[in-house]
Every structure is written in C-alpha cells, then in structure tokens.
Design a protein around this motif. Sequence first.
Motif, PDB file in Angstrom:
ATOM      1  N   TYR A 197       0.812  -1.206   0.000  1.00 15.81           N
ATOM      2  CA  TYR A 197       0.000   0.000   0.000  1.00 15.81           C
ATOM      3  C   TYR A 197       0.856   1.272   0.000  1.00 15.81           C
ATOM      4  O   TYR A 197       0.358   2.351  -0.286  1.00 15.81           O
ATOM      5  N   THR A 198       2.129   1.145   0.321  1.00 15.97           N
ATOM      6  CA  THR A 198       3.002   2.320   0.425  1.00 15.97           C
ATOM      7  C   THR A 198       3.657   2.695  -0.904  1.00 15.97           C
ATOM      8  O   THR A 198       4.356   3.707  -0.972  1.00 15.97           O
ATOM      9  N   ARG A 199       3.456   1.921  -1.941  1.00 22.15           N
ATOM     10  CA  ARG A 199       4.136   2.177  -3.221  1.00 22.15           C
ATOM     11  C   ARG A 199       3.911   3.612  -3.692  1.00 22.15           C
ATOM     12  O   ARG A 199       2.775   4.040  -3.866  1.00 22.15           O
ATOM     13  N   ALA A 200       5.003   4.319  -3.923  1.00 16.80           N
ATOM     14  CA  ALA A 200       4.897   5.694  -4.398  1.00 16.80           C
ATOM     15  C   ALA A 200       4.769   5.763  -5.912  1.00 16.80           C
ATOM     16  O   ALA A 200       4.288   6.755  -6.465  1.00 16.80           O
ATOM     17  N   ASP A 201       5.197   4.699  -6.605  1.00 15.66           N
ATOM     18  CA  ASP A 201       5.216   4.714  -8.068  1.00 15.66           C
ATOM     19  C   ASP A 201       4.020   3.999  -8.687  1.00 15.66           C
ATOM     20  O   ASP A 201       4.011   3.737  -9.887  1.00 15.66           O
ATOM     21  N   ALA A 223     -13.024   1.486   2.869  1.00 18.75           N
ATOM     22  CA  ALA A 223     -11.927   0.941   3.679  1.00 18.75           C
ATOM     23  C   ALA A 223     -10.681   0.701   2.832  1.00 18.75           C
ATOM     24  O   ALA A 223      -9.550   0.883   3.310  1.00 18.75           O
ATOM     25  N   ILE A 224     -10.880   0.277   1.582  1.00 21.90           N
ATOM     26  CA  ILE A 224      -9.735   0.100   0.685  1.00 21.90           C
ATOM     27  C   ILE A 224      -9.060   1.445   0.443  1.00 21.90           C
ATOM     28  O   ILE A 224      -7.830   1.577   0.533  1.00 21.90           O
ATOM     29  N   GLU A 225      -9.876   2.457   0.136  1.00 23.14           N
ATOM     30  CA  GLU A 225      -9.314   3.794  -0.090  1.00 23.14           C
ATOM     31  C   GLU A 225      -8.533   4.268   1.140  1.00 23.14           C
ATOM     32  O   GLU A 225      -7.403   4.776   1.020  1.00 23.14           O
ATOM     33  N   LYS A 226      -9.118   4.090   2.310  1.00 25.26           N
ATOM     34  CA  LYS A 226      -8.467   4.526   3.552  1.00 25.26           C
ATOM     35  C   LYS A 226      -7.144   3.806   3.763  1.00 25.26           C
ATOM     36  O   LYS A 226      -6.162   4.404   4.217  1.00 25.26           O
ATOM     37  N   TYR A 228      -5.040   2.618   1.518  1.00 27.53           N
ATOM     38  CA  TYR A 228      -4.006   3.205   0.661  1.00 27.53           C
ATOM     39  C   TYR A 228      -3.596   4.592   1.167  1.00 27.53           C
ATOM     40  O   TYR A 228      -2.414   4.912   1.254  1.00 27.53           O
ATOM     41  N   ARG A 229      -4.581   5.416   1.492  1.00 29.36           N
ATOM     42  CA  ARG A 229      -4.292   6.796   1.884  1.00 29.36           C
ATOM     43  C   ARG A 229      -3.565   6.883   3.222  1.00 29.36           C
ATOM     44  O   ARG A 229      -2.755   7.794   3.441  1.00 29.36           O
ATOM     45  N   SER A 233       1.406   7.501   1.094  1.00 27.57           N
ATOM     46  CA  SER A 233       1.972   7.392  -0.247  1.00 27.57           C
ATOM     47  C   SER A 233       1.431   8.506  -1.136  1.00 27.57           C
ATOM     48  O   SER A 233       0.241   8.827  -1.081  1.00 27.57           O
ATOM     49  N   PRO A 234       2.272   9.076  -1.988  1.00 25.55           N
ATOM     50  CA  PRO A 234       1.794  10.122  -2.901  1.00 25.55           C
ATOM     51  C   PRO A 234       1.016   9.583  -4.100  1.00 25.55           C
ATOM     52  O   PRO A 234       0.458  10.362  -4.878  1.00 25.55           O
ATOM     53  N   ALA A 235       0.966   8.267  -4.255  1.00 20.48           N
ATOM     54  CA  ALA A 235       0.230   7.677  -5.382  1.00 20.48           C
ATOM     55  C   ALA A 235      -1.251   8.053  -5.278  1.00 20.48           C
ATOM     56  O   ALA A 235      -1.839   8.027  -4.198  1.00 20.48           O
ATOM     57  N   ILE A 236      -1.855   8.367  -6.412  1.00 18.74           N
ATOM     58  CA  ILE A 236      -3.249   8.845  -6.445  1.00 18.74           C
ATOM     59  C   ILE A 236      -4.222   7.691  -6.226  1.00 18.74           C
ATOM     60  O   ILE A 236      -4.146   6.664  -6.898  1.00 18.74           O
ATOM     61  N   VAL A 237      -5.143   7.879  -5.275  1.00 20.90           N
ATOM     62  CA  VAL A 237      -6.251   6.953  -5.053  1.00 20.90           C
ATOM     63  C   VAL A 237      -7.507   7.787  -4.856  1.00 20.90           C
ATOM     64  O   VAL A 237      -7.534   8.666  -3.990  1.00 20.90           O
ATOM     65  N   GLU A 238      -8.541   7.538  -5.654  1.00 15.40           N
ATOM     66  CA  GLU A 238      -9.776   8.299  -5.534  1.00 15.40           C
ATOM     67  C   GLU A 238     -10.973   7.350  -5.416  1.00 15.40           C
ATOM     68  O   GLU A 238     -10.930   6.212  -5.896  1.00 15.40           O
TER      69      GLU A 238
END
Length: 274
Positions: A197-201, A223-226, A228-229, A233-238
């Motif tokens: 979940y921490t992957r920045a790329d 819960a999945i979104e939470k 990742y967030r 990580s700076p990777a985009i999750v919406e």
Amino acid sequence: MNSTDKTPIVLIHGLWMTPKSWNTWAERFRAQGHDVIVPGWPGIDDRSVEDIRRDPSALKGIGLKQIADHYERIIRALPVKPIIMGHSFGGVLTQMLADRGLGAAYVGVAPGQTAGVTALPLSTLWTGTPILSNPFGRNGAKPLSKRHFHFTFGNDLSRAASDALWEEYAVNSYNRVFFEGVTSVLNEKGGVTHVDYTRADRAPLLLIAGEIDHVVPPTIVRAIEKKYRSTGSPAIVEYKEYAGRTHRLVSQDGWEEIADYALTWAVAHATASV
C-alpha cells in the motif's frame, strides 16, 4: 500503440462471471477508438456460459495468483501499458496487477479488498456462505443458485428478472479464489492478495462503489481507499460512489454514466502519469 493512438484497455471480470459481463463497457470503449482486451480467467477463457456450466472441471483448484499471472502474461505482450479495469474479484486482481506496476491507470469497480483491509459487512459474508460453509470444497467449482444470484447481483430486480440474468451470465465459482480472498483479510503480509500500500510509483487508482451493493458495499470500498491513503503514499487513489447501484455496476440501467466517468478519469490520469 494501436492505430488510433489511444491507450488500450484490459477488462477483468469477476467471480461467477465470464468476459461477457463486460460487453457493455467493452463495446462503448471500442466505439471511442480504444483497443479493448477482455480475457477470461484460466478455465473460462473464451468458453460460453452454457459450456462452463456443463463442464466446470477446468475451474477447480485455480487460485488468485495463477489468475494474476495469466493476466500479467497477456499485459506484458501489449506494446504499451494499458488502462486496467476490474469488477469485484476482478478488482482484487486489478490491485494485484497494480502492485506489479503493469498499468497506466487502474479502475476497481466494486473491488474486493486486498490483504489487510478488514471490513467485512454481514451482506458480504452471506455472499460467500454457499462456498465458505464447506471447507472441504476449497478446490471445487460450486454452481451459483438463482436464489443466491438474486441476492448478490439482482437485488434491484424482481426474482423473474434476476433469474433471466442468471440464465444469461452466471457460471460456477472458483471456490479457491473465495477462500483465498477471505483468509487474506487478516493476513496483510502473507495473504495471497498482499499488495504494498506504500508504493509511491503506483499509477493512479480509482475505486467505484454502488450504494446498494450486497457483495462489495461502500463500507469495503471506502476501507480500501483509507488503507491506501493512510500510508501517506503520494500515489493517487480516488473514491466514487453511485446512488441506487447494485453489484451490477457494469450492466445495471444507467451503466453508461459510470463507464464514461471511469474512462474519462483513467485516460486523464494515465496521460498525466506518463
């Protein structure tokens, strides 16, 4: 790249379904100039619903890693990284493929949770009862009854209308897939569905939920979104939720709105991530 120079799209179906379940979105995306690849899970491949019901033996014993490896081979043969969209357990596979860095953007449509996402509403547990109630059937391929299909996929419909969809779309389960998904929930590091979940790329990921989905209700998708967030990580999750939508987000009346949003979002974010 394809002849239109648009990003190709790989669509991954879920449990109890075949590539036919994606006919709606696939045809719409092709009409907009995208190459769309819709492979079946190993054992389903390009077989008909009727053929799979008649002989489901090829589905027995196949697990999520084997299915993910199958899609990875297909994706790596493409000339460019595609947009990857998955529905339900196909959304789990989408996240596993995202962890392998295989896509330009990802969309999970009512995606199941990966390892360590512990939300399990009662309706989700009830969805798996016919499979999970028999641990000796772990490697089986249990049929999906019309009654259970009505609960899982057709809860906005009359029983007769739901039964008609069962006839057209429903196939046997990959029991092992369900067992692996559930047992991974409390095993973040060692579960089959483990992702970093921490992957920045990681390329951008969109998570779509349906308000009245019994299989993957919004509680799970949020819960999945939470998860990742919460890593920072700076990777985009919406996250995007649609009112009045069941687990049939890809075919329920009004599916066009969801398909168009998913494609617009994915294309914009895939372009931005290049």
